[in-house]
Design an enzyme around this catalytic site. Structure first.
Site, PDB file in Angstrom:
ATOM      1  N   GLU A 132       0.825  -1.217   0.000  1.00  0.00           N
ATOM      2  CA  GLU A 132       0.000   0.000   0.000  1.00  0.00           C
ATOM      3  C   GLU A 132       0.856   1.263   0.000  1.00  0.00           C
ATOM      4  O   GLU A 132       0.497   2.272  -0.610  1.00  0.00           O
ATOM      5  CB  GLU A 132      -0.914   0.010   1.228  1.00  0.00           C
ATOM      6  CG  GLU A 132      -2.160  -0.827   1.096  1.00  0.00           C
ATOM      7  CD  GLU A 132      -3.157  -0.229   0.132  1.00  0.00           C
ATOM      8  OE1 GLU A 132      -2.894  -0.309  -1.093  1.00  0.00           O
ATOM      9  OE2 GLU A 132      -4.178   0.307   0.567  1.00  0.00           O
ATOM     10  N   THR A 185      -4.826   8.949  -3.982  1.00  0.00           N
ATOM     11  CA  THR A 185      -4.817   8.858  -2.508  1.00  0.00           C
ATOM     12  C   THR A 185      -3.693   9.702  -1.904  1.00  0.00           C
ATOM     13  O   THR A 185      -3.901  10.411  -0.906  1.00  0.00           O
ATOM     14  CB  THR A 185      -4.667   7.386  -2.061  1.00  0.00           C
ATOM     15  OG1 THR A 185      -5.788   6.666  -2.542  1.00  0.00           O
ATOM     16  CG2 THR A 185      -4.612   7.250  -0.556  1.00  0.00           C
TER      17      THR A 185
HETATM   18  N1  HSE Z   1      -7.463   5.739   5.036  1.00  0.00           N
HETATM   19  C1  HSE Z   1      -6.985   6.003   3.714  1.00  0.00           C
HETATM   20  C2  HSE Z   1      -7.188   7.477   3.403  1.00  0.00           C
HETATM   21  C3  HSE Z   1      -7.766   5.152   2.735  1.00  0.00           C
HETATM   22  O1  HSE Z   1      -8.281   7.973   3.663  1.00  0.00           O
HETATM   23  O2  HSE Z   1      -6.261   8.133   2.929  1.00  0.00           O
HETATM   24  C4  HSE Z   1      -7.366   5.365   1.298  1.00  0.00           C
HETATM   25  O3  HSE Z   1      -8.257   4.584   0.473  1.00  0.00           O
END
Ligand code: HSE
Length: 311
Positions: A132, A185
């Site tokens: 990730e 992201t």
């Molecule tokens: N928790 C992460 C974010 C998830 O919100 O950046 C990304 O899919």
């Protein structure tokens, strides 16, 4: 003879679930990614891709989430085994549906199987998280943990890692609506403040505690009251045209709660029947349409299974 080839399917996931930024996520039955892995005699990982919007994803193993996760796993096992990996994207990248996490989860499960299962399912998570980091820049687990274990997962602690399975009420259903554009992201994280006022931290903690108790008691009223995000949503909502209307349309159609799925642009809602989940999906698609966006709705119960070995 030991298996040389395996095909594994891992599900899409909804991360954050409003009040659980970086610490809550759940799996849904569709869409999913399918990863085919074959042992090869030469060293190294060779990645190829197909499916939805795969062209934007790097195939170099160091920069590909599945490749990075496999390298991390092989490093731990001190294995020099080479693999050919084909990733068939059913989940578009940059969708907020845990696209990279699904490829990663399927990849680590597949490689572990082909190596004779040296690691337990729990031990695969750190390698999925390493994957990730290749796309998000940080090792968040709220997509990859539910992709790997199924169900609704709470990451109580990252250091040390403490993963808890929350109860999944039978009559809890998910709607996720994906508008036709992408959000990166890494960028969606970069707009978040590094510090929050104490009052904000208290509000988030209260909601998160309420959320977990609501799942334990099957109390959907409390669940809805708790599904408020004070950390990410106030900053990210502006990345999604018409977000407030989409959110309101879900609530007006009977959703328990609604929020941004992961870092967006998908928006999710929870409800107490599949019929309602589908109605909510239609209402949200219509609301996106009013903002000039086409979108697709996915409705399902919470998916409670680990990645599926197809062959
Ligand atoms: N928790 C992460 C974010 C998830 O919100 O950046 C990304 O899919």
């Amino acid at each position: 003879m030991a298996n040389k080839l395996i095909k594994v399917k891992a599900p899409a996931t909804v991360a954050n679930v409003s009040c659980g930024f970086d610490c809550i996520g759940y799996a849904i039955s569709k869409p999913g990614d399918i990863v085919t892995i074959e042992k090869q005699d030469q060293l190294g990982i060779e990645i190829s891709m197909s499916g939805i919007k795969y062209e934007s994803i790097p195939v170099d193993p160091e920069n590909n989430t599945a490749g990075k996760a496999i390298l991390s796993l092989l490093n731990t096992l001190e294995s020099k085994q080479g693999f050919k990996v084909h990733i068939e994207k059913g989940i578009p990248p940059g969708s907020g549906l845990g696209s990279s996490a699904a490829s990663t989860a399927a990849a680590v499960v597949g490689v572990n199987e082909l190596l004779g299962k040296p690691l337990k399912q729990d031990e695969l998570l750190v390698h999925g998280m390493a994957g990730e980091a290749a796309s998000a820049g940080v090792e968040h687990a709220d997509n990859v943990a539910p992709a790997l274990f199924g169900g609704i997962i709470l990451i109580r602690s990252y250091e040390p890692l403490d993963i808890l399975h929350l109860p999944v009420p039978n009559n809890l259903f998910s709607t996720v609506v994906l508008p036709d554009f992408t959000v990166n992201t890494r960028e969606a994280r970069s707009i978040l403040p590094k510090h929050v006022p104490l009052k904000t931290a208290i509000a988030q903690a209260g909601n998160l505690a309420g959320f977990t108790l609501a799942l334990h008691n099957g109390d959907f009223d409390l669940l809805g009251r708790s599904m408020v995000d004070h950390l990410a949503e106030p900053h990210r909502a502006k990345l999604i045209p018409g977000y407030d209307h989409v959110h309101q349309s879900a609530i007006d159609t009977g959703a328990i709660g609604c929020g941004i799925s992961g870092s967006g642009p998908s928006v999710f809602a929870l409800s107490d029947s599949l019929e309602k989940a589908e109605k909510i999906g239609l209402a949200m698609v219509n609301a996106f349409k009013n903002s000039g966006l086409t979108s697709q709705s996915y409705c399902s119960p919470i998916h409670t299974q680990p990645p599926e070995i197809l062959s």
